[in-house]
Design a protein around this motif. Structure first.
Motif, PDB file in Angstrom:
ATOM      1  N   TYR A 197     -29.860 -40.548  74.689  1.00 13.67           N
ATOM      2  CA  TYR A 197     -28.734 -40.701  73.779  1.00 13.67           C
ATOM      3  C   TYR A 197     -27.733 -41.673  74.396  1.00 13.67           C
ATOM      4  CZ  TYR A 197     -30.324 -36.415  71.432  1.00 13.67           C
ATOM      5  OH  TYR A 197     -31.053 -35.462  70.752  1.00 13.67           O
ATOM      6  N   TYR A 198     -27.094 -42.462  73.544  1.00 10.17           N
ATOM      7  CA  TYR A 198     -26.095 -43.428  73.983  1.00 10.17           C
ATOM      8  C   TYR A 198     -24.858 -43.307  73.114  1.00 10.17           C
ATOM      9  CZ  TYR A 198     -29.721 -45.542  76.785  1.00 10.17           C
ATOM     10  OH  TYR A 198     -30.693 -45.749  77.723  1.00 10.17           O
ATOM     11  N   LYS A 199     -23.694 -43.549  73.700  1.00 11.75           N
ATOM     12  CA  LYS A 199     -22.452 -43.546  72.938  1.00 11.75           C
ATOM     13  C   LYS A 199     -22.286 -44.875  72.216  1.00 11.75           C
ATOM     14  CE  LYS A 199     -19.428 -42.362  76.153  1.00 11.75           C
ATOM     15  NZ  LYS A 199     -18.141 -41.908  76.721  1.00 11.75           N
ATOM     16  N   ASN A 234     -16.775 -41.584  68.415  1.00 13.68           N
ATOM     17  CA  ASN A 234     -17.570 -41.367  69.630  1.00 13.68           C
ATOM     18  C   ASN A 234     -19.003 -40.974  69.281  1.00 13.68           C
ATOM     19  OD1 ASN A 234     -17.636 -41.541  72.403  1.00 13.68           O
ATOM     20  ND2 ASN A 234     -16.883 -39.473  72.739  1.00 13.68           N
ATOM     21  N   ILE A 247     -23.039 -40.832  68.713  1.00 12.04           N
ATOM     22  CA  ILE A 247     -24.157 -41.059  69.616  1.00 12.04           C
ATOM     23  C   ILE A 247     -25.334 -41.620  68.829  1.00 12.04           C
ATOM     24  CG2 ILE A 247     -23.495 -39.395  71.379  1.00 12.04           C
ATOM     25  CD1 ILE A 247     -25.430 -37.385  70.134  1.00 12.04           C
ATOM     26  N   THR A 255     -19.255 -46.737  70.855  1.00 13.20           N
ATOM     27  CA  THR A 255     -17.802 -46.588  70.858  1.00 13.20           C
ATOM     28  C   THR A 255     -17.000 -47.870  70.788  1.00 13.20           C
ATOM     29  OG1 THR A 255     -17.799 -46.574  73.268  1.00 13.20           O
ATOM     30  CG2 THR A 255     -17.893 -44.437  72.178  1.00 13.20           C
ATOM     31  N   ASP A 301     -21.489 -36.521  67.688  1.00 14.63           N
ATOM     32  CA  ASP A 301     -20.616 -37.209  68.646  1.00 14.63           C
ATOM     33  C   ASP A 301     -20.933 -36.772  70.073  1.00 14.63           C
ATOM     34  OD1 ASP A 301     -19.574 -34.628  68.446  1.00 14.63           O
ATOM     35  OD2 ASP A 301     -17.502 -35.293  68.512  1.00 14.63           O
ATOM     36  N   ALA A 302     -20.465 -37.569  71.032  1.00 11.19           N
ATOM     37  CA  ALA A 302     -20.769 -37.326  72.445  1.00 11.19           C
ATOM     38  C   ALA A 302     -20.213 -35.992  72.932  1.00 11.19           C
ATOM     39  CB  ALA A 302     -20.224 -38.466  73.299  1.00 11.19           C
TER      40      ALA A 302
END
Length: 188
Positions: free
Chosen positions: A169-171, A158, A160, A173, A70-71
């Protein structure tokens, strides 16, 4: 018009999976694995080479867990990918995260990651087009903080994802649609 790109692991998003095992001395080992997927509803496939400490541990213990990164724990998740358990025996301890024993397999659950699949080792495959660990998912747990009315809320996870094109890296969500439903409007 389209632009030609270099060939890379070009499927985006790629999950950021935390694969956890116990070392010979009972300490926790975790690696970051972006090359993983579900083969069937209860079967995980991880593209990992036999030189990874994690693979050695999986074969020795017959079990592993796969957590969704997770972020909130991006730094720790990335550390698990840039440091090797073959070189640093206290890799997990250095992260500052905590673990508890999985309910059904001989592997650790990383407490800070919101979603965890407990897996029994099935086999290691090696061939011309890849290699990897195959595991049977025997239990799935989620932290209460990502649950709403008894169901997991993926926006709270959340999670990634890894982008192999830019190495970022991207969330993940926001829910944007309903699977197996939205496309029905085009069916006649």
């Amino acid at each position: 018009m389209r632009t030609k790109l270099n060939i890379t692991e070009g499927i985006f998003p790629m999950p950021v999976l935390m694969v956890a095992t116990y070392n010979e001395d009972g300490s926790v080992n975790v690696m970051n694995a972006a090359w993983g997927t579900m083969q069937e509803r209860n079967t995980v496939a991880l593209n990992l080479t036999e030189t990874h400490k994690t693979v050695k541990n999986i074969k020795a213990r017959g079990a592993f867990t796969v957590s969704i990164a997770d972020a909130d724990h991006l730094v720790e998740a990335d550390y698990f990918g840039v440091e090797s358990g073959n070189r640093v025996s206290d890799k997990f301890a250095r992260s500052g995260l905590t673990a508890s024993k999985a309910e059904t397999v001989d592997a650790p659950v990383i407490n800070e990651f919101p979603l965890c699949l407990e897996c029994e080792f099935v086999e290691y495959q090696s061939g011309k087009y890849g290699c990897g660990v195959i595991g049977r998912v025997v239990n799935v747990t989620a932290d209460e903080r990502v649950m709403v009315n008894g169901k997991i809320d993926m926006s709270l996870v959340n999670a990634i994802a890894f982008d192999p094109y830019t190495q970022g890296y991207y969330k993940v969500t926001e829910r944007v649609g309903e699977a197996f439903k939205d496309g029905l409007q085009l069916k006649k």
